[in-house]
Design an enzyme around this catalytic site. Structure first.
Site, mmCIF file in Angstrom:
data_model
loop_
_atom_site.group_PDB
_atom_site.id
_atom_site.type_symbol
_atom_site.label_atom_id
_atom_site.label_comp_id
_atom_site.label_asym_id
_atom_site.label_seq_id
_atom_site.Cartn_x
_atom_site.Cartn_y
_atom_site.Cartn_z
ATOM 1 C CD GLU A 195 -3.028 -0.943 -0.014
ATOM 2 O OE1 GLU A 195 -2.914 0.009 -0.819
ATOM 3 O OE2 GLU A 195 -3.903 -1.827 -0.110
ATOM 4 C CG HIS A 237 -3.942 -0.199 5.561
ATOM 5 N ND1 HIS A 237 -5.320 -0.164 5.640
ATOM 6 C CD2 HIS A 237 -3.641 -1.288 4.816
ATOM 7 C CE1 HIS A 237 -5.810 -1.190 4.962
ATOM 8 N NE2 HIS A 237 -4.812 -1.884 4.453
ATOM 9 C CG HIS A 281 -8.804 -2.901 2.186
ATOM 10 N ND1 HIS A 281 -8.046 -2.473 1.137
ATOM 11 C CD2 HIS A 281 -7.917 -3.426 3.059
ATOM 12 C CE1 HIS A 281 -6.770 -2.743 1.350
ATOM 13 N NE2 HIS A 281 -6.681 -3.318 2.515
HETATM 14 ZN ZN ZN Z 1 -4.926 -3.713 3.503
#
Ligand code: ZN
Length: 219
Positions: free
Chosen positions: A79, A98, A161
């Site tokens: 990411e 995240h 997600h």
């Molecule tokens: Zn993720």
């Protein structure tokens, strides 16, 4: 090798979010801004695919804003685009985390934002935790939708997600992710009780002002 202290901080944040149960295995990712030679802006970020329980500070990568490692070989977090997009969009943000925490992910799957429920939410996060439009993990589209949802706030749910949390530093970004998960649990439980009452508007306005003042600390 440089940035030892900053890499230790990234590792410490990884251990904290793993211990809090916000991530499992190698999922999720952590980064902070660092300064390169001549003040060049760089980012220290977790590598891809290395589980937190095996991760060492030496494996944390320092990358430039093209996403390329500047020190040693390695594959930065999947990411990376999302982290870099946040730093580009928000000069006030010093750290990005995240996670895939369960209750927040459940709300992200349901497409339900977290309305202002408790006071510390507004003061720390800026108010409602919105849901970003769905985009496939790892791409620029997700980076863009995450930034759009984040706006000037400190957290967003990533549809189907997980969670994006930001802060002045890693301590704050980790606290944001922990609070989002706690809020998500509260919201899911309240929804189960069949009744969700949000904070009164005038309280939200006063606390949003506190949030803006606090965020205004950084240039
Ligand atoms: Zn993720």
């Amino acid at each position: 090798m440089g940035w030892e202290e900053e890499k230790e901080q990234v590792l410490e944040a990884c251990r904290r979010i793993a211990a809090a149960g916000l991530v499992a295995g190698a999922a999720g990712n952590v980064s902070r801004r660092v300064e390169g030679p001549d003040g060049v802006p760089l980012v220290a970020i977790t590598p891809s695919q290395i589980p937190y329980h095996r991760l060492t500070a030496g494996e944390i990568l320092v990358i430039d804003f093209k996403g390329d490692p500047v020190e040693h070989e390695g594959v930065p977090s999947s990411e990376t685009l999302m982290h870099l997009a946040v730093y580009r969009a928000r000069a006030d943000v010093g750290a990005v985390i995240h996670t895939h925490s369960i209750y927040a992910s459940a709300l992200a799957v349901a497409g339900l934002e977290i309305p202002p429920l408790i006071e510390e939410q507004v003061v720390l996060l800026g108010g409602c935790v919105p849901v970003a439009e769905y985009a496939i993990a790892g791409g620029q589209e997700l980076a863009d939708s995450a930034c759009a949802a984040l706006g000037e706030g400190s957290a967003a749910l990533l549809r189907n997600h997980g969670v994006l949390g930001v802060g002045d530093d890693l301590e704050e970004a980790a606290s944001v992710c922990e609070l989002v998960e706690r809020l998500a649990q509260i919201h899911v439980l309240a929804l189960g009780l069949g009744r969700v009452t949000t904070l009164p508007d005038h309280v939200v306005e006063v606390e949003k002002e506190m949030f803006r003042t606090r965020r205004g600390r950084r240039p």
